[in-house]
Write an enzyme that holds these catalytic residues in place. Structure first.
Site, PDB file in Angstrom:
ATOM      1  CG  ASP A 293      -2.215   0.808   0.933  1.00  0.00           C
ATOM      2  OD1 ASP A 293      -2.195   1.646   0.013  1.00  0.00           O
ATOM      3  OD2 ASP A 293      -3.214   0.650   1.662  1.00  0.00           O
ATOM      4  CD  GLU A 488      -6.785   5.673   2.802  1.00  0.00           C
ATOM      5  OE1 GLU A 488      -5.819   5.437   3.521  1.00  0.00           O
ATOM      6  OE2 GLU A 488      -6.680   5.822   1.560  1.00  0.00           O
TER       7      GLU A 488
HETATM    8  C1  BGC Z   1      -5.211   3.072   0.367  1.00  0.00           C
HETATM    9  C2  BGC Z   1      -5.419   2.008  -0.686  1.00  0.00           C
HETATM   10  C3  BGC Z   1      -5.335   2.610  -2.066  1.00  0.00           C
HETATM   11  C4  BGC Z   1      -4.023   3.347  -2.220  1.00  0.00           C
HETATM   12  C5  BGC Z   1      -3.824   3.972  -3.600  1.00  0.00           C
HETATM   13  C6  BGC Z   1      -4.019   3.947   0.083  1.00  0.00           C
HETATM   14  O1  BGC Z   1      -3.991   5.054   0.933  1.00  0.00           O
HETATM   15  O2  BGC Z   1      -5.085   2.446   1.625  1.00  0.00           O
HETATM   16  O3  BGC Z   1      -6.670   1.377  -0.489  1.00  0.00           O
HETATM   17  O4  BGC Z   1      -5.477   1.608  -3.040  1.00  0.00           O
HETATM   18  O5  BGC Z   1      -3.966   4.378  -1.246  1.00  0.00           O
HETATM   19  O6  BGC Z   1      -4.632   5.072  -3.804  1.00  0.00           O
END
Ligand code: BGC
Length: 616
Positions: A293, A488
């Site tokens: 991630d 998030e």
């Molecule tokens: C998230 C992921 C996402 C990634 C790319 C991260 O902050 O946890 O779910 O795919 O960013 O955007």
């Protein structure tokens, strides 16, 4: 041997054979490049080919200017053209978070977030939504989607609860598989490899939905509470509750899995060799590649070199750096040259990445399917989204047959900040990472949908429910209230009550109508106990996306209510997080509405439904 005769260029050979041949021709530097995934604004264009970069991505909201489908298509094409100039002609994977439609693209259809699809309980619908999402994604040249979320979300205070299908392991597994099928296959058949398919990325492995409040160490503008925290469960629970969706995903063709920011057993998942290599790749036989991630490996250690060594040795194959890719690339080269990372591990990672690139037909179809540009935001997809919204609605209360409302009502009052706001009804991961209130992308607001559904009615709207002094009593009023967009850890919230503003809107409308319908726009259950008596009917519409007509299809009776709760609904915050091992059906400690609850036509409750797998 002529270029054409090089086995890796022969589409007739199996992906594994092509990958092995290509790997044998690569330098260590090229291998390190393939393991590097860079945020698109951070890359120096010549480096794409010079370093043989494996992938680029649009981080959430990473759009071109202007944010139009054509500009997206031109941007992705240009990156791919650069990549194809590398010595061996290896195309790059371009990734995006098309988590509820390709919704970073202004003008694309935004479908209900996964929580709404969870409420639909309908794998066939989920598959069609995923297929349509794939079409709008390959249209701009993107063949890699960071979806579906396979979190089994056990604490609704989590800011990512709406990205999950719900709290039940079996539900998450069933719908996750349907999503993967829709993204990776065209026309229901095994046609993975055509330009119309995208590589799915189930995420975030593993236990991301099970973190404990207060264990997160992440601070991004604010302190995260649950997101990126620690999953404090024993191994038996981890395996029973959180692992099965991945077992099913792998069985059903998942070739890329994203690792979770969270920790288990005191160790960051990104450094967890036991879970990544022994369990996932060994025991479960995952033969695809693991992607990290966003910048997550830098959380492993303050020392970059040690972080890279730990992550790659744990089993990470491609690293979403995302910014300072030279820092990662150099550390990886150095670590491999010194033997701190065995060359076999690097070869294994690159073999996995290349095999997937061959398997999805990227060498043959590196540019996606630009002929589909007109499908972005097309009528057929909007129709499908409307159907998905309709099927995601959960009716929690319906006194005296309040719903459906008669479509020929003369006067309707509407209030609530979410009533006329596309941005709010789309939620996070729409055009921007955090989403944003306002007209951020074309669509039909719920207010507009009410007006379209009852063209003869006088519809009076005020966000706070302030009505003219002489306003008479309306036969019906609709309050559309709930959560503002977030994503998030920014959505980690200790208190899931309605805002004072929304509460005021409900109270104001109550004074002026015979029947009050409350529609919740929300990513998760909210506390409704204190005002529920004011409402004659309560409908949960989750985060429906761009097609507000799906909501009015339910309100005005064009379609029956069939949705069921994907989350147990609390009476009060002190019940959260639920102890799923002991959840009485009635009396003190019982939830307000159980998992699976939903009223059908009339006031009858839909047949009882319990968790598909025992929740520990
Ligand atoms: C998230 C992921 C996402 C990634 C790319 C991260 O902050 O946890 O779910 O795919 O960013 O955007």
């Amino acid at each position: 041997m002529s270029r054409e005769a090089e086995p890796y260029r022969d589409p007739g050979l199996p992906a594994e054979v092509r990958a092995a041949d290509l790997l044998s021709r690569m330098t260590l530097a090229e291998k390190a490049g393939q393991m590097t995934l860079v945020e698109k604004n951070s890359i120096a264009l010549p480096d794409i080919a010079a370093l043989c970069i494996g992938g680029l991505l649009s981080g959430a909201g990473g759009s071109p200017r202007p944010n139009t489908p054509a500009a997206w298509a031109a941007m992705v094409r240009e990156f791919q053209e650069h990549a194809l100039r590398n010595r061996l002609g290896i195309p790059l994977l371009y990734g995006t978070d098309a988590v509820h439609g390709n919704a970073n693209v202004r003008g694309a259809v935004a479908y209900p977030h996964q929580v709404g699809l969870g409420a639909s309980r309908d794998p066939e619908l989920v598959e069609r939504v995923a297929r349509a999402t794939a079409e709008e994604t390959v249209a701009v040249g993107i063949r890699w989607n960071y979806a579906p979320v396979l979190a089994v979300a056990r604490d609704i205070r989590w800011g990512r609860a709406y990205e999950a299908y719900g709290e039940d392991t079996a539900l998450v597994s069933r719908l996750g598989v349907a999503c993967i099928r829709g993204l990776q296959h065209e026309g229901g058949g095994p046609r993975f490899g055509s330009a119309a398919t995208v590589l799915a990325t189930p995420k975030h492995f593993v236990g991301d939905g099970g973190t404990a409040w207060g264990t997160s160490k992440t601070f991004i503008g604010q302190q995260y509470m649950l997101d990126q925290g620690e999953t404090l469960v024993d191994e038996a629970t981890l395996r029973a509750v959180y692992l099965p969706p991945y077992v099913e995903a792998i069985r059903n063709g998942a070739l890329c899995i994203m690792v979770s920011f969270s920790s288990w057993g005191g160790l960051k998942m990104h450094a967890h060799r036991y879970l990544l290599s022994d369990v996932l790749k060994g025991e479960l036989g995952f033969r695809g590649f693991l992607v990290s991630d966003w910048g997550a490996i830098w959380q492993i250690s303050d020392d970059d070199y040690r972080a890279v060594v730990a992550a790659i040795n744990a089993g990470l194959d491609m690293v979403m750096v995302p910014y300072d890719y030279r820092r990662f690339y150099r550390s990886l080269m150095r670590a491999t040259e010194s033997g701190d990372v065995p060359l076999e591990r690097v070869d294994d990672a690159v073999r996995r990445i290349l095999t997937v690139k061959f398997e999805i037909g990227l060498f043959e179809e590196p540019f996606g399917d630009g002929a589909r540009l007109a499908q972005i935001g097309c009528a057929a997809h909007r129709q499908l989204a409307r159907e998905a919204v309709r099927k995601s609605l959960v009716l929690l209360k319906n006194e005296a047959g309040t719903l459906p409302l008669a479509p020929d009502l003369p006067l309707i009052y509407v209030a609530g900040r979410a009533a006329d706001d596309i941005g709010i009804q789309c939620g996070g991961w729409t055009v921007e990472w955090q989403g944003q209130p306002g007209p951020i992308t074309p669509g039909t607001s719920i207010l507009q949908a009410i007006r379209e559904s009852c063209p003869q009615a006088t519809v009076l709207f005020d966000p706070l429910g302030r009505l003219p002094e002489d306003a008479g009593r309306a036969p019906a009023a609709i309050a559309v209230v709930g959560e503002l967009p977030y994503a998030e850890g920014h959505g980690d919230r200790a208190d899931l009550s309605l805002s004072a503003e929304d509460r005021a809107a409900i109270e104001a409308l109550r004074q002026h109508c015979e029947r009050l319908v409350v529609v919740l726009i929300t990513g998760r259950p909210l506390i409704v106990t204190d005002w529920l008596d004011l409402a004659d009917a309560l409908v949960v519409a989750w985060l429906p996306g761009t097609e507000g007509r799906g909501v009015t299809d339910g309100l005005f009776g064009a379609a029956p209510f069939t949705g069921r709760l994907p989350y147990t609904w609390p009476r009060s915050m002190d019940q959260i997080p639920f102890d799923f091992g002991y959840l009485p059906a009635s009396g003190p400690g019982s939830p307000l509405y159980p998992y699976g609850y939903g009223l059908g036509a009339g006031e009858a409750s839909l047949p009882e439904e319990t968790h598909g797998l025992r929740l520990l």
